[in-house]
Design a protein around this motif. Structure first.
Motif, PDB file in Angstrom:
ATOM      1  N   MET A   1      38.224  28.994  34.513  1.00  0.00           N
ATOM      2  CA  MET A   1      37.998  30.436  34.584  1.00  0.00           C
ATOM      3  C   MET A   1      36.653  30.840  33.997  1.00  0.00           C
ATOM      4  O   MET A   1      36.094  30.160  33.145  1.00  0.00           O
ATOM      5  CB  MET A   1      39.112  31.155  33.812  1.00  0.00           C
ATOM      6  CG  MET A   1      40.493  30.953  34.415  1.00  0.00           C
ATOM      7  SD  MET A   1      41.805  31.522  33.314  1.00  0.00           S
ATOM      8  CE  MET A   1      41.789  30.227  32.088  1.00  0.00           C
ATOM      9  N   ALA A   2      36.184  32.014  34.462  1.00  0.00           N
ATOM     10  CA  ALA A   2      35.057  32.703  33.842  1.00  0.00           C
ATOM     11  C   ALA A   2      35.539  34.113  33.535  1.00  0.00           C
ATOM     12  O   ALA A   2      36.175  34.744  34.378  1.00  0.00           O
ATOM     13  CB  ALA A   2      33.856  32.741  34.782  1.00  0.00           C
ATOM     14  N   CYS A   3      35.245  34.595  32.342  1.00  0.00           N
ATOM     15  CA  CYS A   3      35.665  35.955  31.976  1.00  0.00           C
ATOM     16  C   CYS A   3      34.429  36.802  31.667  1.00  0.00           C
ATOM     17  O   CYS A   3      33.620  36.458  30.817  1.00  0.00           O
ATOM     18  CB  CYS A   3      36.607  35.929  30.780  1.00  0.00           C
ATOM     19  SG  CYS A   3      37.183  37.592  30.350  1.00  0.00           S
ATOM     20  N   HIS A   4      34.350  37.927  32.405  1.00  0.00           N
ATOM     21  CA  HIS A   4      33.201  38.827  32.274  1.00  0.00           C
ATOM     22  C   HIS A   4      33.441  39.956  31.273  1.00  0.00           C
ATOM     23  O   HIS A   4      32.618  40.872  31.189  1.00  0.00           O
ATOM     24  CB  HIS A   4      32.917  39.504  33.624  1.00  0.00           C
ATOM     25  CG  HIS A   4      32.491  38.587  34.729  1.00  0.00           C
ATOM     26  ND1 HIS A   4      31.187  38.199  34.905  1.00  0.00           N
ATOM     27  CD2 HIS A   4      33.192  38.007  35.734  1.00  0.00           C
ATOM     28  CE1 HIS A   4      31.096  37.432  35.997  1.00  0.00           C
ATOM     29  NE2 HIS A   4      32.296  37.296  36.514  1.00  0.00           N
ATOM     30  N   CYS A   5      34.560  39.944  30.546  1.00  0.00           N
ATOM     31  CA  CYS A   5      34.867  41.107  29.690  1.00  0.00           C
ATOM     32  C   CYS A   5      33.808  41.269  28.593  1.00  0.00           C
ATOM     33  O   CYS A   5      33.122  40.309  28.216  1.00  0.00           O
ATOM     34  CB  CYS A   5      36.270  41.013  29.101  1.00  0.00           C
ATOM     35  SG  CYS A   5      36.430  40.028  27.601  1.00  0.00           S
TER      36      CYS A   5
ATOM     37  N   THR B   1      35.949  41.552  36.238  1.00  0.00           N
ATOM     38  CA  THR B   1      34.686  41.819  36.942  1.00  0.00           C
ATOM     39  C   THR B   1      34.282  43.290  36.836  1.00  0.00           C
ATOM     40  O   THR B   1      33.116  43.618  37.031  1.00  0.00           O
ATOM     41  CB  THR B   1      34.765  41.425  38.436  1.00  0.00           C
ATOM     42  OG1 THR B   1      35.836  42.159  39.036  1.00  0.00           O
ATOM     43  CG2 THR B   1      35.000  39.932  38.602  1.00  0.00           C
ATOM     44  N   ARG B   2      35.247  44.164  36.486  1.00  0.00           N
ATOM     45  CA  ARG B   2      34.843  45.572  36.365  1.00  0.00           C
ATOM     46  C   ARG B   2      33.949  45.822  35.144  1.00  0.00           C
ATOM     47  O   ARG B   2      33.312  46.861  35.048  1.00  0.00           O
ATOM     48  CB  ARG B   2      36.062  46.508  36.389  1.00  0.00           C
ATOM     49  CG  ARG B   2      36.929  46.520  35.154  1.00  0.00           C
ATOM     50  CD  ARG B   2      38.059  47.543  35.332  1.00  0.00           C
ATOM     51  NE  ARG B   2      38.913  47.628  34.166  1.00  0.00           N
ATOM     52  CZ  ARG B   2      38.630  48.359  33.092  1.00  0.00           C
ATOM     53  NH1 ARG B   2      37.526  49.055  33.032  1.00  0.00           N
ATOM     54  NH2 ARG B   2      39.471  48.379  32.078  1.00  0.00           N
TER      55      ARG B   2
ATOM     56  N   SER C   1      38.555  36.470  42.447  1.00  0.00           N
ATOM     57  CA  SER C   1      37.975  37.485  41.556  1.00  0.00           C
ATOM     58  C   SER C   1      38.999  38.562  41.247  1.00  0.00           C
ATOM     59  O   SER C   1      39.704  39.007  42.147  1.00  0.00           O
ATOM     60  CB  SER C   1      36.801  38.192  42.257  1.00  0.00           C
ATOM     61  OG  SER C   1      35.612  37.536  41.957  1.00  0.00           O
ATOM     62  N   PHE C   2      39.025  38.983  39.991  1.00  0.00           N
ATOM     63  CA  PHE C   2      39.958  40.043  39.601  1.00  0.00           C
ATOM     64  C   PHE C   2      39.219  41.074  38.763  1.00  0.00           C
ATOM     65  O   PHE C   2      38.450  40.714  37.866  1.00  0.00           O
ATOM     66  CB  PHE C   2      41.130  39.455  38.805  1.00  0.00           C
ATOM     67  CG  PHE C   2      41.962  38.508  39.619  1.00  0.00           C
ATOM     68  CD1 PHE C   2      43.013  38.969  40.403  1.00  0.00           C
ATOM     69  CD2 PHE C   2      41.660  37.155  39.637  1.00  0.00           C
ATOM     70  CE1 PHE C   2      43.760  38.094  41.183  1.00  0.00           C
ATOM     71  CE2 PHE C   2      42.396  36.265  40.419  1.00  0.00           C
ATOM     72  CZ  PHE C   2      43.456  36.737  41.190  1.00  0.00           C
ATOM     73  N   ALA C   3      39.463  42.352  39.051  1.00  0.00           N
ATOM     74  CA  ALA C   3      38.833  43.445  38.311  1.00  0.00           C
ATOM     75  C   ALA C   3      39.208  43.360  36.838  1.00  0.00           C
ATOM     76  O   ALA C   3      38.385  43.623  35.959  1.00  0.00           O
ATOM     77  CB  ALA C   3      39.250  44.788  38.885  1.00  0.00           C
TER      78      ALA C   3
END
Ligand SMILES: [Zn+2]
Ligand SMILES: [Zn+2]
Length: 151
Positions: free
Chosen positions: A29-33, A115-116, A129-131
């Protein structure tokens, strides 16, 4: 994609904490938070979900960092590398930061989350991809699909 045979070894930047992985990861996984942006000092964090029984710290004593909350983020006490996370109520797996592995060139994110909150230019190539986070009901399918890549 060539993934080395288990076990895998890894460690922090300075080498005071060393790890051995003896179980195949469930997900990459990659987490953009924004929390991961801060703790990784980068655009996103990278994780391999490793079954707990296949994850061992073999040298050194990682310390808790981050928010010091119910989700526990573990760091090297000397070089302060953010090494792995044990999520609240999810004792059956450990989220290992993929770049702690001595050999991680095979790693590619399969799922990207939050991703949001992502930086506009940040892309990971993850096919899913998940918001925010995947719906709980979808994890089983994602894990099965990820496992099929390696047979
Ligand atoms: Zn270290
Ligand atoms: Zn995150």
């Amino acid at each position: 994609m060539n993934r080395p045979e288990l076990p895998w070894e890894g460690g922090c930047r300075c080498g005071q904490v060393r790890l051995v992985i003896r179980a195949n990861p469930l997900l990459a996984m990659a987490c953009h938070c924004t929390g991961c942006q801060r703790m990784s000092a980068s655009a996103f964090s990278l994780s391999l979900a490793i079954p707990s029984e296949g994850f061992e710290v073999v040298k050194g004593e990682p310390v808790i960092g981050g928010l010091h909350g119910a989700t526990r983020h573990f760091f090297c006490p000397h070089c302060m590398s953010w090494m792995f996370t044990r999520g609240e109520g999810m004792d059956w797996f450990v989220n290992l930061r993929a770049t702690m592995l001595d050999e991680c060139s095979w790693f590619a994110p399969f799922v990207e989350t939050w991703t949001r909150e992502k930086l506009a230019w940040a892309t990971t190539g993850a096919p899913h991809s998940f918001a925010e986070l995947p719906p709980l009901a979808q994890y089983e399918t994602l894990i099965a699909e990820y496992a099929r890549q390696w047979v």
